[in-house]
Design a protein around this motif. Sequence first.
Motif, PDB file in Angstrom:
ATOM      1  N   GLY A  85      16.439  91.820  21.403  1.00  0.00           N
ATOM      2  CA  GLY A  85      15.079  91.813  21.914  1.00  0.00           C
ATOM      3  C   GLY A  85      14.208  91.799  20.802  1.00  0.00           C
ATOM      4  O   GLY A  85      14.470  91.481  19.557  1.00  0.00           O
ATOM      5  N   PHE A  86      12.754  91.819  20.840  1.00  0.00           N
ATOM      6  CA  PHE A  86      11.843  91.697  19.990  1.00  0.00           C
ATOM      7  C   PHE A  86      11.812  90.440  19.008  1.00  0.00           C
ATOM      8  O   PHE A  86      12.011  89.384  19.806  1.00  0.00           O
ATOM      9  CB  PHE A  86      11.652  93.081  19.161  1.00  0.00           C
ATOM     10  N   LEU A  87      12.214  90.517  17.944  1.00  0.00           N
ATOM     11  CA  LEU A  87      12.241  89.456  17.072  1.00  0.00           C
ATOM     12  C   LEU A  87      13.637  89.000  16.669  1.00  0.00           C
ATOM     13  O   LEU A  87      14.017  88.101  15.847  1.00  0.00           O
ATOM     14  CB  LEU A  87      11.487  89.800  15.588  1.00  0.00           C
ATOM     15  N   SER A  88      14.789  89.384  17.322  1.00  0.00           N
ATOM     16  CA  SER A  88      16.192  89.098  17.254  1.00  0.00           C
ATOM     17  C   SER A  88      16.476  87.559  17.220  1.00  0.00           C
ATOM     18  O   SER A  88      17.328  87.196  16.638  1.00  0.00           O
ATOM     19  CB  SER A  88      16.874  90.141  17.972  1.00  0.00           C
ATOM     20  N   GLU A  89      15.625  86.857  18.276  1.00  0.00           N
ATOM     21  CA  GLU A  89      16.007  85.697  18.376  1.00  0.00           C
ATOM     22  C   GLU A  89      14.711  84.896  18.293  1.00  0.00           C
ATOM     23  O   GLU A  89      14.201  83.863  18.820  1.00  0.00           O
ATOM     24  CB  GLU A  89      16.420  85.207  19.877  1.00  0.00           C
ATOM     25  N   ASN A  90      13.907  85.063  17.153  1.00  0.00           N
ATOM     26  CA  ASN A  90      12.771  84.480  16.718  1.00  0.00           C
ATOM     27  C   ASN A  90      13.370  83.900  15.411  1.00  0.00           C
ATOM     28  O   ASN A  90      13.405  84.281  14.293  1.00  0.00           O
ATOM     29  CB  ASN A  90      11.610  85.391  16.499  1.00  0.00           C
ATOM     30  N   ALA A  91      13.182  82.299  15.546  1.00  0.00           N
ATOM     31  CA  ALA A  91      13.573  81.562  14.352  1.00  0.00           C
ATOM     32  C   ALA A  91      12.726  81.615  13.258  1.00  0.00           C
ATOM     33  O   ALA A  91      13.021  81.708  11.829  1.00  0.00           O
ATOM     34  CB  ALA A  91      13.848  80.108  14.580  1.00  0.00           C
ATOM     35  N   GLU A  92      11.164  81.650  13.526  1.00  0.00           N
ATOM     36  CA  GLU A  92      10.357  81.852  12.437  1.00  0.00           C
ATOM     37  C   GLU A  92      10.420  83.164  11.720  1.00  0.00           C
ATOM     38  O   GLU A  92      10.416  83.236  10.291  1.00  0.00           O
ATOM     39  CB  GLU A  92       8.852  81.948  13.048  1.00  0.00           C
ATOM     40  N   PHE A  93      10.877  84.208  12.234  1.00  0.00           N
ATOM     41  CA  PHE A  93      11.224  85.616  11.648  1.00  0.00           C
ATOM     42  C   PHE A  93      12.081  85.586  10.630  1.00  0.00           C
ATOM     43  O   PHE A  93      12.275  85.893   9.532  1.00  0.00           O
ATOM     44  CB  PHE A  93      11.187  86.544  12.738  1.00  0.00           C
ATOM     45  N   ALA A  94      13.217  84.640  11.228  1.00  0.00           N
ATOM     46  CA  ALA A  94      14.527  84.598  10.382  1.00  0.00           C
ATOM     47  C   ALA A  94      14.229  83.757   9.000  1.00  0.00           C
ATOM     48  O   ALA A  94      14.697  84.167   7.971  1.00  0.00           O
ATOM     49  CB  ALA A  94      15.752  83.955  11.160  1.00  0.00           C
ATOM     50  N   THR A  95      13.249  82.941   9.191  1.00  0.00           N
ATOM     51  CA  THR A  95      13.099  81.865   8.164  1.00  0.00           C
ATOM     52  C   THR A  95      12.108  82.679   7.172  1.00  0.00           C
ATOM     53  O   THR A  95      12.180  82.669   6.074  1.00  0.00           O
ATOM     54  CB  THR A  95      12.101  80.719   8.476  1.00  0.00           C
ATOM     55  N   ALA A  96      11.293  83.533   7.721  1.00  0.00           N
ATOM     56  CA  ALA A  96      10.334  84.470   6.962  1.00  0.00           C
ATOM     57  C   ALA A  96      11.121  85.498   6.253  1.00  0.00           C
ATOM     58  O   ALA A  96      10.708  85.558   4.972  1.00  0.00           O
ATOM     59  CB  ALA A  96       9.320  85.103   7.625  1.00  0.00           C
ATOM     60  N   CYS A  97      12.437  85.882   6.434  1.00  0.00           N
ATOM     61  CA  CYS A  97      13.159  86.867   5.721  1.00  0.00           C
ATOM     62  C   CYS A  97      13.789  86.226   4.481  1.00  0.00           C
ATOM     63  O   CYS A  97      13.510  86.584   3.472  1.00  0.00           O
ATOM     64  CB  CYS A  97      14.004  87.385   6.739  1.00  0.00           C
ATOM     65  N   ALA A  98      14.222  85.056   4.891  1.00  0.00           N
ATOM     66  CA  ALA A  98      14.814  84.064   3.744  1.00  0.00           C
ATOM     67  C   ALA A  98      14.015  84.007   2.698  1.00  0.00           C
ATOM     68  O   ALA A  98      14.173  84.049   1.655  1.00  0.00           O
ATOM     69  CB  ALA A  98      15.376  82.955   4.565  1.00  0.00           C
ATOM     70  N   ARG A  99      12.361  83.605   2.912  1.00  0.00           N
ATOM     71  CA  ARG A  99      11.674  83.445   2.081  1.00  0.00           C
ATOM     72  C   ARG A  99      11.162  84.328   1.313  1.00  0.00           C
ATOM     73  O   ARG A  99      10.623  84.403   0.318  1.00  0.00           O
ATOM     74  CB  ARG A  99      10.346  82.761   2.905  1.00  0.00           C
TER      75      ARG A  99
END
Length: 653
Positions: A85-99
Amino acid sequence: MPTLRKILIANRGEIACRIQRTAQALGYRTVAVFSDADVGALHVRMADEAVNIGPAAVQQSYLNSAAIIDAALRTGADAIHPGYGFLSENAEFATACARAGLTFIGPSPEAIELMGSKRLSKIAMLAAGVPCIGGYQGAEQDDATLSREAERLGYPLMIKASAGGGGRGMRLVHSASELPEQLRTARSEALHAFGSDELILEQALIDPRHVEIQLFGDQHGHLIYLGERDCSIQRRHQKVIEEAPCPVMTAQLRQAMGEAALKAGRAVNYVGAGTVEFLLDSRGQFYFLEMNTRLQVEHPVTELITGLDLVAWQLDVAAGLPLPLRQDQVQLNGHAIEVRLYAEDPAQGFLPQTGRVTCWEPALQDGVRIDHGLLEGQSVSPFYDPMLGKIIAHGATREEARRKLLRAVEDSVLLGLQSNQRLLAGLLEHPQFIAGDFSTGFIARYFADHPSLHPQIPTPTELAIAAALFYQQAAQAHPTALAGWRNNASVPLRQHLGRGDDRWSSELTAHPDGHLRIEVAGQTLQLKSLQLDDRHATLEINGICRRYAYHLDAGQLWLFTRPGGLLLEDQTQAPVAAQASLHGGTLKAPMDGAIVQVLVREGSQVSKGQLLVVLEAMKMEHPLKAGIDGVIKRLQVGAGDQVKNRQILLEVE
């Protein structure tokens, strides 16, 4: 290879607690995030550090990716686990984490983005040779195109939110006349839940099984599957019971579905935990439904039959380690079944419930696991999903697992708000479920008029217990006026017990030997207190001894009835309620929530059954309709307003 030391869990409730247990057991430090509504929550108490990330509303807290990443950087976390749920399937969030230099514990942003769109993922699965059901997954989203495609597919058909899951933005349409309204409501719910109103259409399979394959991939190109789960017992397309293995699975079918799931995973170079969901028809044909690029709610049943810790695997894969098993080393042992415990009232159309948890005693026993995030005294708010936790049982056979689970459901004490425990027990006891003969239409077919879908009628025994506990409380408050359980009171005491509009009368007589004689609901019961404190009463009733959990405060009694809580009031001194006016109508909020739409204004003519207001609570939209014909006399809310339970929204004259 990243070196992980501290992990921030970007979630709340039972999944945040569950991830922390494994992470801390493996030696990692953990960071919790919490909203204003979750101050003091269990997942916050468990963590080594915790950061407040904003107000209760999810958009300002658990969906606030900038605040979560800032919390990770401020606490020195190396990685973020999003849970589900929440941000678990949010590609933009995964990208932001990497950045930000943080390890995202999950698959690549590309895999998340593709599989997060039902439209694009279906196109990709067709190209990969994964069996798919007929439908429309085009980019044109206007009503005319969707209507034309619906005619091509034929009815019945499913409308699905392309970005969605959990039954939100999903509608079953039986005829062309229903389509415009169903498209409107599906779009609205999808937009509010997922930020996208893109839809797909699919031919509706009537009464299939919902069977999913657990995938796991590492960063070295290895991808395996860990058996299947049957998630067919659903309500409004939301899973209620999950089990592993599937009761009708064969070795050949498992291999075929597993290989199809591997094709899906390889098509996106999948890394981490993921689930490929299929619909299985009565002929043994299966069709791709969707892929969830995260840990599933129901992952415990897979853990119990494989003996593996999937969260530990997630952490190891994120750290760059290879999978510890090959496909031929995966073993499935015994059977596991899970039920989801919801704060909802099946007797009120499954209306989500809010309130304070006054008593929580999970029934732990051998072979039973309970994942939850509950604390006594906490408030269940309207801002989040109504799921409170999961009760899971494992046994050598399916019947052993079912029997253990039924006992655990019946014995887990939850008081202070209504739950779905009676429904869960009824499902587990149903002959069709016991036989393993069910489909996604099981609840609609067999439980349309089940007792758990109607207000609970207290038994004479339960009413007698309530009368005795109210009497004892009054005796303690007024020791000179009432004798209590241990002395003689020669004059019978007449009491009135109530629940809503229902009322029961009782006559209670205290005897010198400590017995209470109680006449209620046409029966006479002899009751004796063996042990009593402010949480439990051990009582002998007509010669049978049993322990009862309860919470009694200010004339309100929550009594645990095994299963579920029963709320009764002492109405002995209450005035008789005046008869409601037959010439007017007041629409009140059925729960705390936010007003999404107001479809009328003052002076509007309305008809009985007409949609007036749409309320959003616990991630679902709830249509509120007129109870009478009339005119809107007063309108007291607008779109965007937060409202409280029982707050007056409008009046119809």
